[in-house]
Design a protein around this motif. Structure first.
Motif, short mmCIF file in Angstrom:
data_model
loop_
_atom_site.label_atom_id
_atom_site.label_comp_id
_atom_site.label_asym_id
_atom_site.label_seq_id
_atom_site.Cartn_x
_atom_site.Cartn_y
_atom_site.Cartn_z
N ALA A 354 22.04 84.88 124.18
CA ALA A 354 22.60 83.74 125.07
C ALA A 354 23.37 82.80 124.28
CB ALA A 354 21.43 82.85 125.86
N ARG A 355 22.78 82.43 123.24
CA ARG A 355 23.74 81.38 122.37
C ARG A 355 25.06 82.15 121.80
NH1 ARG A 355 18.72 80.56 120.06
NH2 ARG A 355 17.64 78.33 120.88
N ARG A 356 24.76 83.34 121.36
CA ARG A 356 25.98 84.20 120.91
C ARG A 356 27.23 84.19 121.84
NH1 ARG A 356 27.20 87.26 116.68
NH2 ARG A 356 25.79 85.76 115.61
N MET A 357 26.77 84.24 123.17
CA MET A 357 27.56 84.40 124.44
C MET A 357 27.89 82.92 125.01
SD MET A 357 25.69 87.52 126.42
CE MET A 357 26.81 87.34 127.85
N GLY A 358 27.58 81.92 124.12
CA GLY A 358 27.93 80.64 124.67
C GLY A 358 27.23 80.22 125.88
N VAL A 359 26.12 80.84 125.99
CA VAL A 359 25.25 80.23 127.31
C VAL A 359 24.08 79.74 126.90
CG1 VAL A 359 23.89 81.22 129.38
CG2 VAL A 359 25.91 82.40 128.57
N GLU A 360 23.69 78.41 127.58
CA GLU A 360 22.84 77.54 127.14
C GLU A 360 21.17 78.27 127.34
OE1 GLU A 360 20.71 74.33 125.67
OE2 GLU A 360 22.53 74.72 125.76
N PRO A 361 20.50 78.67 126.28
CA PRO A 361 19.26 79.35 126.56
C PRO A 361 18.25 78.71 127.64
CG PRO A 361 19.79 79.11 124.41
CD PRO A 361 20.75 78.04 124.99
N ILE A 362 17.52 79.32 128.15
CA ILE A 362 16.44 78.79 129.18
C ILE A 362 15.67 78.05 128.35
CG2 ILE A 362 14.64 79.61 130.83
CD1 ILE A 362 16.36 82.32 130.96
N ALA A 363 15.13 76.89 129.25
CA ALA A 363 14.11 75.96 128.55
C ALA A 363 12.91 76.53 128.24
CB ALA A 363 14.23 74.68 129.27
N PRO A 364 12.12 76.35 127.27
CA PRO A 364 10.72 76.96 126.90
C PRO A 364 9.91 76.70 128.22
CG PRO A 364 11.62 75.66 124.87
CD PRO A 364 12.53 75.57 126.22
N GLU A 365 10.05 75.57 128.58
CA GLU A 365 8.93 75.17 130.08
C GLU A 365 9.51 76.25 130.98
OE1 GLU A 365 12.01 71.97 129.91
OE2 GLU A 365 10.92 72.95 128.27
N VAL A 366 10.45 76.54 131.09
CA VAL A 366 10.67 77.51 132.43
C VAL A 366 10.42 78.91 132.11
CG1 VAL A 366 12.77 78.36 133.77
CG2 VAL A 366 12.75 75.87 132.88
N LEU A 367 10.25 79.14 130.90
CA LEU A 367 10.16 80.67 130.45
C LEU A 367 8.61 80.80 130.65
CD1 LEU A 367 12.48 81.24 127.51
CD2 LEU A 367 12.14 82.55 129.38
N GLY A 368 7.62 79.57 130.32
CA GLY A 368 6.22 79.51 130.70
C GLY A 368 5.55 80.45 129.73
N THR A 369 5.80 80.50 128.56
CA THR A 369 4.83 81.18 127.64
C THR A 369 4.83 80.15 126.34
OG1 THR A 369 6.71 82.33 126.08
CG2 THR A 369 6.08 83.46 128.35
N ARG A 391 20.02 88.98 141.87
CA ARG A 391 20.99 89.71 140.89
C ARG A 391 20.49 89.07 139.51
NH1 ARG A 391 24.42 88.03 145.19
NH2 ARG A 391 25.69 89.76 146.07
N LEU A 392 21.09 89.88 138.41
CA LEU A 392 20.94 89.57 137.03
C LEU A 392 21.60 88.38 136.86
CD1 LEU A 392 21.46 92.97 135.40
CD2 LEU A 392 19.52 91.81 135.43
N GLY A 393 21.43 87.57 135.89
CA GLY A 393 21.68 86.24 135.39
C GLY A 393 23.27 86.28 134.78
N GLU A 394 23.37 85.24 134.25
CA GLU A 394 24.69 85.31 133.44
C GLU A 394 24.88 86.07 132.18
OE1 GLU A 394 28.08 81.86 131.62
OE2 GLU A 394 26.00 81.19 132.43
N VAL A 395 23.78 86.31 131.35
CA VAL A 395 23.78 86.96 130.04
C VAL A 395 23.69 88.39 130.65
CG1 VAL A 395 22.46 87.51 128.02
CG2 VAL A 395 23.04 85.24 128.66
N GLY A 396 22.55 88.79 131.29
CA GLY A 396 22.19 90.09 131.76
C GLY A 396 23.18 90.82 132.51
#
Length: 448
Positions: A354-369, A391-396
């Protein structure tokens, strides 16, 4: 789900800042590769992967039903089998994707249907009706062709791994036969590119299939605005002049389909079948399709009938019970197998991509692990889950779209290269554009 055709044509624009150079498709180019070769691979302990896989079990099949007709799950599987086949990699050792041989050609040309053609693979073709693909058995005319031991005689044996994909293979076999019959009857469908009826039928079948991928399949998986941006600005990831299959696509992003699978499917008016359950209720696997399991495609794709197609599951981080444990694999957990495969190919984390693509990574609390970095496959499923768009998100979504469009852009015989303004010339009966229901209608009416 209906998506009108777009006036522009995807995949023609050059890579940003790079003039497009025509490339050829050859079997010796059947390799895997990387979109992000400089990103380090994520390495997690086996215990972490096992714990993450356990969280991906889902027993409530209906709670996450999507708006997408269930047939597109299996069309996605069919497309995957058309472009990728890895027979050598292992779950137990690190793998260099550039050294892995892809046994399918990296082009959307339906070699899983045609094989190497009637001269090289005559066992796929009807010797009494030249140019036609074999279909049916003595016990069931509505099955793929099989030998005396019930083994499917098809271009890719994986297209017999469950009863629905096997029936979709049959639909494509009949679609070719139907188009050939229409040509032989004297009908024309736009300018002819080949005098030989078989080659012209093959071109029409391939181009309609490719057009369906761009205009009907991809909009069920990827946001339409993203497809339009790729068309207008060109690809930002898949900028190769030589076709290849990125492992970020084949090992992670394109495995979204596992999340779409339902625990059971209505095959026709009378039959609901379970996945991998006791034989009386199960979809067949690598075995003749019983007559009572013949698929009525009205239950899988939108048509003008009163039948409403069942829906696939939403793309999320859950796998239904019926698919979670595979009875024929070790380890049997499908999520664990996918997570381990990602590590053997040294895939980077979802956050790093995500970072390499210029997309803000999902917050850790949202990922839930409790993990600081997450396997790419899991990350992209979570990205789709929180998008709320089926649908798939911005990265996928970008990885999937740019790969499939890139394969078409690199194929000198695809409609995007030969006639980029082309649109389907076979009749559209159910919508204002040619769709899967029209393909099935031609297959059933003219291809038997």
């Amino acid at each position: 789900m209906s998506h009108p055709p777009r006036a522009k044509h995807h995949g023609i624009a050059a890579c940003r800042g790079i003039e497009h150079v025509p490339c050829s498709v050859h079997h010796d180019q059947g390799r895997f590769g990387r979109l992000f070769p400089n990103l380090p691979g994520l390495r997690l302990p086996d215990e972490a992967l096992e714990a993450l896989a356990v969280t991906m079990r889902e027993s409530d099949n209906a709670a996450t039903e999507s708006k997408t007709p269930a047939g597109f799950t299996f069309l996605g599987q069919f497309i995957d089998h058309d472009i990728t086949l890895d027979t050598t990699s292992s779950l137990d050792q690190q793998i260099d994707p550039t050294a892995v041989r892809n046994m399918r050609t990296p082009s959307l040309e339906l070699d899983s249907v045609y094989g190497a053609g009637p001269d090289a693979n005559p066992f796929l073709y009807d010797q009494e009706r030249p140019g036609r693909l074999l279909t049916g058995t003595e016990d069931n005319p509505d099955d793929v062709p099989r030998n005396r031991q019930g083994v499917a005689l098809i271009g890719d044996p994986r297209n017999d791994e469950n009863g629905i994909i096997s029936q979709l293979q049959l639909a494509f076999l009949r679609f070719h036969n139907g188009v050939l019959s229409l040509l032989e009857s004297g009908q024309r469908f736009g300018p002819r590119y080949h005098e030989d009826d078989f080659r012209e039928a093959q071109r029409l079948v391939r181009w309609h299939y490719q057009w369906l991928i761009v205009h009907e399949f991809l909009p069920t998986v990827v946001d339409v605005k993203m497809l339009e941006s790729i068309e207008e600005d060109g690809p930002s990831l898949y900028c190769s002049h030589t076709p290849f299959i990125p492992v970020e696509f084949s090992v992670a992003a394109y495995r979204y389909g596992h999340s779409q699978v339902r625990g059971s499917y209505r095959l026709n008016d009378d039959k609901v079948a379970q996945l991998f359950q006791p034989p009386a209720d199960a979809l067949t696997s690598f075995a003749p399709v019983p007559r009572e399991n013949v698929v009525d495609w009205r239950y899988f794709f939108v048509s003008n009938s009163s039948v409403k197609p069942q829906r696939g599951r939403r793309i999320d981080t859950k796998i239904v019970d019926e698919l979670y444990e595979l009875p024929f694999a070790v380890p049997s957990s499908l999520p664990l197998r996918n997570l381990k495969r990602g590590q053997t190919f040294s895939l980077p984390s979802g956050e790093a991509v995500a970072r390499r693509m210029g997309v803000e990574p999902i917050a850790p609390e949202v990922l839930g692990t409790d993990l600081e970095q997450h396997p790419l496959w899991f990350y992209l499923l979570k990205e789709a889950e929180i998008s709320g768009d089926d649908r798939l998100g911005e990265v996928g979504g970008r990885i999937v779209a740019e790969t499939l469009l890139g394969l078409l852009r690199c194929d000198p015989e695809s409609y995007l290269r030969v006639a980029p303004a082309w649109s389907p010339t076979l009749p559209a009966r159910y919508k204002d554009y040619f769709g899967m229901s029209d393909l099935v209608a031609i297959a059933n009416e003219f291809g038997r």
